[in-house]
Design an enzyme around this catalytic site. Structure first.
Site, mmCIF file in Angstrom:
data_model
loop_
_atom_site.group_PDB
_atom_site.id
_atom_site.type_symbol
_atom_site.label_atom_id
_atom_site.label_comp_id
_atom_site.label_asym_id
_atom_site.label_seq_id
_atom_site.Cartn_x
_atom_site.Cartn_y
_atom_site.Cartn_z
ATOM 1 C CE LYS A 30 -14.079 -7.622 9.288
ATOM 2 N NZ LYS A 30 -12.720 -7.907 8.735
ATOM 3 C CG ASP B 189 -12.460 -7.561 1.564
ATOM 4 O OD1 ASP B 189 -13.234 -7.762 2.516
ATOM 5 O OD2 ASP B 189 -11.375 -6.963 1.704
ATOM 6 C CB THR C 268 -6.530 -2.145 1.049
ATOM 7 O OG1 THR C 268 -5.664 -2.939 1.878
ATOM 8 C CG2 THR C 268 -5.726 -1.587 -0.117
ATOM 9 C CD GLU D 215 -2.498 -1.289 2.706
ATOM 10 O OE1 GLU D 215 -3.587 -1.877 2.796
ATOM 11 O OE2 GLU D 215 -1.887 -0.823 3.696
ATOM 12 C CG MET E 9 -7.526 -5.611 9.912
ATOM 13 S SD MET E 9 -6.545 -7.002 9.295
ATOM 14 C CE MET E 9 -5.933 -7.684 10.842
#
Length: 247
Positions: free
Chosen positions: A179, A205, A96, A18, A181
């Site tokens: 969603k 996703d 991401t 990333e 992390m």
């Protein structure tokens, strides 16, 4: 603080895949010797563009397993060290994420966060329950969103790529559009330092889709990183020299 114009931006990224597209398009150079002192594994890059100082800092690699340090703990540690060392006017978490089609997400979309929360910190004790979720607003940036035609929504963080039933219930309670992390951990650090905080998340996703998230993530990581690469320069150009209220 809100009247101060933005002259330095810290961009925090978890994964090398990333970070490097951002480093390349912004023409940043790796800091040697490192600005974030060992034993922290963070890797930082610095440059000047749009009249501001830009620092991109990624979490680095796990010494035991050789993979990117992902999750809220490495994100918070890296953020704390980077904010303390670099003293930015604005922090942006870039990376991401999974997205909810029920809230308008599609693969490759880039979302601007409106708020941050956790979905896997369950502490069913009065007071600690709200602390566990840790919901906190992002810096309002309606002009930025409109200028770049970004989607927006709540970013919810957890330390698993998949989710349990309890996670799923909390994701919905959080009204999550995204969603991922890291962002909630970084938001805690930004709150401690009283530094304005935004997040830009590119969708790899579909959380409420019918495919395993790990398959979609691996399939779409490159294209999602390219989407971030396309948006980062316009975002930084927009915020450069503005006050927080002008965002």
């Amino acid at each position: 603080m809100e009247r101060k114009s933005i002259k330095s931006v810290l961009v925090l990224v978890a994964m090398e895949a990333e970070a490097l597209p951002l480093v390349n398009i912004l023409d940043l150079k790796e800091d040697v010797p490192p600005r974030i002192a060992p034993p922290a594994p963070a890797v930082s890059y610095t440059g000047e563009k749009f009249g501001i100082t830009i620092n991109v800092v990624r979490n680095g690699k796990c010494q035991l397993h050789g993979v990117d340090n992902v999750g809220t703990v490495p994100a918070a540690v890296t953020a704390y060290l980077a904010v303390h060392e670099l003293k930015p006017d604005l922090v942006i978490s870039v990376g991401t994420a999974g997205g909810f089609k029920a809230r308008g997400a599609a693969i490759g979309d880039v979302f601007l966060a409106t708020a941050f929360a956790n979905h896997d910190r369950r502490i069913p004790i009065p007071g600690f329950d709200k602390y566990g979720v840790w919901r906190i607003d992002a810096v309002p940036a309606p002009n930025l969103r409109e200028a770049l035609s970004l989607k927006e929504g709540v970013v919810s963080s957890g330390n698993s790529l998949d989710y349990s039933k309890e996670d799923w219930d909390q994701l919905h309670a959080n009204e999550a559009a995204v969603k991922e992390m890291e962002a909630a951990g970084i938001s805690w650090v930004a709150h401690l330092h009283n530094v304005p905080f935004l997040a830009l998340k590119s969708i790899t996703d579909i959380v409420d889709g019918d495919r395993p998230p790990q398959e979609e993530f691996l399939e779409n990581l490159h294209s999602a990183a390219q989407a971030l690469q396309r948006v980062i320069s316009p975002v930084l150009e927009f915020v450069a020299g503005k006050t927080i209220k002008e965002l």
